[in-house]
Design an enzyme around this catalytic site. Sequence first.
Site, PDB file in Angstrom:
ATOM      1  N   THR A 189       0.864  -1.191   0.000  1.00 38.73           N
ATOM      2  CA  THR A 189       0.000   0.000   0.000  1.00 38.73           C
ATOM      3  C   THR A 189       0.896   1.234   0.000  1.00 38.73           C
ATOM      4  O   THR A 189       2.073   1.157   0.357  1.00 38.73           O
ATOM      5  CB  THR A 189      -0.891   0.060   1.265  1.00 38.73           C
ATOM      6  OG1 THR A 189      -0.027   0.071   2.407  1.00 38.73           O
ATOM      7  CG2 THR A 189      -1.851  -1.109   1.340  1.00 38.73           C
ATOM      8  N   HIS A 305     -23.378  46.136 -15.425  1.00 34.94           N
ATOM      9  CA  HIS A 305     -24.751  46.531 -15.772  1.00 34.94           C
ATOM     10  C   HIS A 305     -25.709  45.972 -14.717  1.00 34.94           C
ATOM     11  O   HIS A 305     -25.534  44.841 -14.271  1.00 34.94           O
ATOM     12  CB  HIS A 305     -25.089  45.938 -17.145  1.00 34.94           C
ATOM     13  CG  HIS A 305     -26.529  46.101 -17.542  1.00 34.94           C
ATOM     14  ND1 HIS A 305     -27.379  45.031 -17.744  1.00 34.94           N
ATOM     15  CD2 HIS A 305     -27.267  47.206 -17.775  1.00 34.94           C
ATOM     16  CE1 HIS A 305     -28.570  45.480 -18.097  1.00 34.94           C
ATOM     17  NE2 HIS A 305     -28.546  46.785 -18.120  1.00 34.94           N
ATOM     18  N   ASN A 306     -26.702  46.776 -14.308  1.00 28.24           N
ATOM     19  CA  ASN A 306     -27.674  46.326 -13.291  1.00 28.24           C
ATOM     20  C   ASN A 306     -26.992  45.512 -12.181  1.00 28.24           C
ATOM     21  O   ASN A 306     -27.335  44.356 -11.923  1.00 28.24           O
ATOM     22  CB  ASN A 306     -28.788  45.488 -13.938  1.00 28.24           C
ATOM     23  CG  ASN A 306     -29.720  46.362 -14.760  1.00 28.24           C
ATOM     24  OD1 ASN A 306     -29.583  47.583 -14.770  1.00 28.24           O
ATOM     25  ND2 ASN A 306     -30.652  45.760 -15.455  1.00 28.24           N
ATOM     26  N   GLU A 335     -24.011  50.195 -11.306  1.00 29.48           N
ATOM     27  CA  GLU A 335     -25.254  50.816 -11.719  1.00 29.48           C
ATOM     28  C   GLU A 335     -26.338  50.590 -10.685  1.00 29.48           C
ATOM     29  O   GLU A 335     -26.389  49.531 -10.055  1.00 29.48           O
ATOM     30  CB  GLU A 335     -25.674  50.153 -13.038  1.00 29.48           C
ATOM     31  CG  GLU A 335     -26.584  51.009 -13.850  1.00 29.48           C
ATOM     32  CD  GLU A 335     -26.999  50.288 -15.119  1.00 29.48           C
ATOM     33  OE1 GLU A 335     -28.075  50.623 -15.605  1.00 29.48           O
ATOM     34  OE2 GLU A 335     -26.284  49.391 -15.592  1.00 29.48           O
ATOM     35  N   ASP A 337     -30.676  51.245 -10.122  1.00 28.39           N
ATOM     36  CA  ASP A 337     -31.997  51.649 -10.618  1.00 28.39           C
ATOM     37  C   ASP A 337     -32.832  52.069  -9.420  1.00 28.39           C
ATOM     38  O   ASP A 337     -33.183  51.205  -8.612  1.00 28.39           O
ATOM     39  CB  ASP A 337     -32.692  50.408 -11.208  1.00 28.39           C
ATOM     40  CG  ASP A 337     -32.644  50.399 -12.711  1.00 28.39           C
ATOM     41  OD1 ASP A 337     -32.315  51.435 -13.277  1.00 28.39           O
ATOM     42  OD2 ASP A 337     -32.943  49.347 -13.298  1.00 28.39           O
ATOM     43  N   HIS A 350     -35.116  46.177 -10.647  1.00 31.82           N
ATOM     44  CA  HIS A 350     -35.295  46.361 -12.084  1.00 31.82           C
ATOM     45  C   HIS A 350     -36.773  46.682 -12.308  1.00 31.82           C
ATOM     46  O   HIS A 350     -37.623  45.799 -12.252  1.00 31.82           O
ATOM     47  CB  HIS A 350     -34.880  45.078 -12.818  1.00 31.82           C
ATOM     48  CG  HIS A 350     -34.610  45.309 -14.268  1.00 31.82           C
ATOM     49  ND1 HIS A 350     -34.088  46.491 -14.746  1.00 31.82           N
ATOM     50  CD2 HIS A 350     -34.780  44.511 -15.356  1.00 31.82           C
ATOM     51  CE1 HIS A 350     -33.952  46.408 -16.056  1.00 31.82           C
ATOM     52  NE2 HIS A 350     -34.367  45.213 -16.453  1.00 31.82           N
ATOM     53  N   GLU A 384     -29.858  55.408 -12.412  1.00 29.50           N
ATOM     54  CA  GLU A 384     -31.043  55.538 -13.243  1.00 29.50           C
ATOM     55  C   GLU A 384     -32.167  55.892 -12.283  1.00 29.50           C
ATOM     56  O   GLU A 384     -32.560  55.092 -11.444  1.00 29.50           O
ATOM     57  CB  GLU A 384     -31.310  54.222 -13.953  1.00 29.50           C
ATOM     58  CG  GLU A 384     -32.077  54.437 -15.216  1.00 29.50           C
ATOM     59  CD  GLU A 384     -32.089  53.183 -16.064  1.00 29.50           C
ATOM     60  OE1 GLU A 384     -33.106  52.477 -15.973  1.00 29.50           O
ATOM     61  OE2 GLU A 384     -31.104  52.906 -16.757  1.00 29.50           O
ATOM     62  N   LYS A 435     -28.430  62.716 -14.328  1.00 34.77           N
ATOM     63  CA  LYS A 435     -28.919  63.969 -14.913  1.00 34.77           C
ATOM     64  C   LYS A 435     -28.447  65.139 -14.047  1.00 34.77           C
ATOM     65  O   LYS A 435     -28.227  64.991 -12.847  1.00 34.77           O
ATOM     66  CB  LYS A 435     -30.447  63.956 -14.951  1.00 34.77           C
ATOM     67  CG  LYS A 435     -31.045  62.718 -15.623  1.00 34.77           C
ATOM     68  CD  LYS A 435     -31.064  62.890 -17.116  1.00 34.77           C
ATOM     69  CE  LYS A 435     -31.402  61.640 -17.891  1.00 34.77           C
ATOM     70  NZ  LYS A 435     -32.103  60.589 -17.229  1.00 34.77           N
ATOM     71  N   ILE A 646     -13.399  10.025 -19.110  1.00 30.71           N
ATOM     72  CA  ILE A 646     -12.137  10.774 -19.195  1.00 30.71           C
ATOM     73  C   ILE A 646     -12.286  11.705 -20.384  1.00 30.71           C
ATOM     74  O   ILE A 646     -12.903  11.331 -21.384  1.00 30.71           O
ATOM     75  CB  ILE A 646     -10.954   9.793 -19.445  1.00 30.71           C
ATOM     76  CG1 ILE A 646     -10.917   8.700 -18.379  1.00 30.71           C
ATOM     77  CG2 ILE A 646      -9.641  10.520 -19.559  1.00 30.71           C
ATOM     78  CD1 ILE A 646     -10.126   8.989 -17.152  1.00 30.71           C
TER      79      ILE A 646
END
Length: 753
Positions: A189, A305-306, A335, A337, A350, A384, A435, A646
Site C-alpha cells: 500500500t 450593468h444592473n 449601476e 436603478d 429592475h 437611473e 442627470k 475521461i
Amino acid sequence: KQPEGKRCIQADDDLKSMFVGTVMRKIKSRTWKKQRYFRLQEDCMTIWYKSKKTGNAHSTFSVGDVEAVREGHQSEVLLSIADEFPPDRCFTLVFRGRRGNLDLVAESAGEAQSWIKGIRKLIDNLENMGQREKLDQWICDWFKRADKNRDGQMNFKEVRDLLKMMNVDMNEHHALRLFTMADKSQSGTLGDDEFVLFYKMLTQREDVLRVFQEYSGDGQKLTLQDLKDFLREEQLHEDGVQQYALKLIERYEPSDTAKMWQAMTFDGFLMYLSSSEGSISNPTMVDLYQDMTQPLCHYFISSSHNTYLLEDQIRGHSSVEGYIRALKRGCRCVEVDCWDGPNGEPIVYHGHTFTSKIFFKDVVTVLGNYAFKASQYPVILSIENHCSIEQQKVMAQHLTQILGDKLLKSPLDGKIPIGLPSPEDLKGKILLKGKKIGGLENSMNGVVDDPLMGEVSDEEETAEIDDDHHRNDSIRRRKSKQRLSKELSDCVVYCKSVHFSSFKHSQIHSKFYEISSFTESKARKHIREAGAEFVLHNARQLSRVYPSGLRTDSSNFNPQDMWNAGCQIVALNFQTAGVEMDLNDGLFSQNGHCGYVLKPTFMRNTDERFDPENPQNRDGYKPLSLSVQVISGQQLPKVNIKEGSIIDPLVRVEIHGVPLDQAKQETRYIDNNGFNPVWYDMLQFTIHVPELALVRFVVEDYDKTSKNDFVGQFTLPFTCIQPGYRHIHLLSKDGTSIPPSSLFVHVRITKLT
C-alpha cells in the site's frame, strides 16, 4: 517527520482552538438558525462541520475555496438578525466563484476572533505557497478524498480508482510498475508521502525534459551559460540576461549544490517554467505600469450593468452582494436603478419586473465599504433615477452622509475645469453619473433657474425600449420630462448624462463632462456607419454602452466591438459567466487589476483618424504574425462527473480584436487523456491591430455527437504575452483558478514586412 498540519497547529493558539472544534450557529435567514459543530482537520486545509443531532452526515470545505472572511454584520443575512446577535460574534465566509456565503455566529466574541484570525492565517499560508507546495497540497487533497477507510494507506485498486477521479487514464502495467517502485515500505500500500512520489513519477514532464536536454551540455544540468542561451534564444530576453539567470537560479533551484555552482537542475527548470515568470503573462504588466494621469476618457473602465442583480432581469434576486462581488473583481462603474420605496426610503430593483427589492441606502453603505478594496482609482455610480423629488432628496442625503469625503461634490481645485481629471487625480473618490440641471459652469457660478428643481429629458430607458421594439405598455408609460431635485443634481460633477443626437452635434456643442449612453445595437450601428467619428468622440468625452433590453436572461454582448471604437464604459452583467466576461477579465487582468486600462495612442489623439473597420489606413500600421505551438496539457479538470469518463481534450486559440483580426484555430483532439495530453500542433495568426487584440486559450472536451464541453480558459491582452516556452494557468468558467491545470506552449511574435 511531523505532518505540516500538526506543526502549524502547535505553533498557534487560534488554530489550536479551531482544531479542538467549536459549536456555532449557521444562519440562513431570520428564521433558519441552526447549531453546527465546526472543526479544522489535521491537514490545516479542510474545515469539517456537522449537525449536533444527525448521525454521521457531515460537510467539509477547503480553506482554498474561501476568498475572504468578513467580520461583523457584513452580509444581508447577518444584517437581518443584527438586533439578535452583536457584530463581534458574527462573521461571514465568502467563497470563490458563485458558491453562496456561509454566515456564522459564535458563542463568544473570543471564539469568533479565533476563527476569523485563524482562517485568515490559513488563507495567507496558501497564498504564499510556491507552485511545488501547491501541487503537493493538491495531491494530498485527492489522496484524502479517495482514502475511503481513513487509514492513511491506499492499495493498488484504490490508487487506480483515484487516478480515474483525477482524470488520468493509466496503462495498468505501467501504473503497477510505478506503484511498486513508490512502495518504499514494501507493504503493498502507499502512504500519502509515497503516493506523492508515485504521482511525481507518473507525471514526469517529457515535453519539458526535451527542451532542458536541448540546452544542457551534459543532460544533467544547465550551466549559467546554458541557461543564458536558453533565455536569449527561446524566451527572447535581451537586457541583463546574466542578472536574470542568476535570479532564476536563486529563486527556483531546489538544490543547494547546484546553486553553489550557479547551475540549474531539471527540477529547478520545471519550477521556473511553472512560476509567474514562466507564465504567458508578462509579470511587469500584470502590475500597475500605465500612466494614470491622462483624462478619464482616455481609459477603458471595467463596468457592470444592473449590478444589483445576481441572476436574470425579470425574476432575479436583487442583492447588495452583487455590488460587493463586482467591486472586488475590480469593477469601477456600478449601476443602480432607483424607485420610490416605502416610508420615504428609495429602493433599488429592475423596474416593472418581479426582481426583489433592496434599499438604496444599503447599496450606498456597501459602496462606501468596498469601493476601494481592489483598487484606489475612482468608482462611478451610474444612477437611473425614477424617484419623486422628495425621495431624490433622500438619495442625495444618503450619498452625502454615508460617503462623506469619498463623494466628489465639486470640481477638484474649485475652479471651472477645462477637461476631465485623471484617475490619479480622483483616487479614493466616488463620482455620480446622472442627470444635472444646467452645466458645470452654471453651478460653479451659482446660477440655477429654479432654485428647487429643474426639468431634464428622460432618455436612457426610453431609448432602450424603442430600440428593441418593445410594445409593453406598462414600460412605455414614461414621462418625457422628469423633475430633478437640486440636491441630487449637485452631486453630479464630471458625469452629466445627456441625450446623444449625432457626432457632428457633439463635436460642436458637447461639453467634456457630458456622457451619453448607447444600447449595444445603436453602438454597433454607429461603429458600422461612422467608426472613425465614434473613436474621435470617445477621445473627447465618455460613452457608456449597455446590453439590449431583450437580454432578459442577463446574457452579454461582445464588449470587444465597443472597445474597438474607444467606448470606455462597456457595461456587462458580471453575474453571467462566458466568453464576454472572459474578455473583460482578460483586458483588465493587466495594470494591477485596477479597473482602468489606458487606450492606445491612436485612440487618444484627436488629430489621428482610426477606423476599426479599416485599420490598414492608419499611420504607423505594423501588422504582426503570432505563432503558437500548443505542446501539452497538465491535469485538466474533469467536466463530466459520470463514473469512468475521461476527457478528449482539444485546444482552441481565439483572437478577439478589430473585425480583421477576429480568428480562431484548433488543435486535434486527444483520445481519453485529460491528464497529460500532448499535441505539438502549430497555430498561426496575423494581427493587424496588436494594441486592441486579446488572445483567448480555450480547452474543450471533444464530443462528436453534441456541443463540446468547456474545460478551462485563459484570456490576456496580446501586448502582455511573453514569447518562448510558457505555461498557461487555466481558469474555470467563472474566472477562478483551477490549479494545477495548465497548458504548455511555445509562442513566437514576428514583424510582417
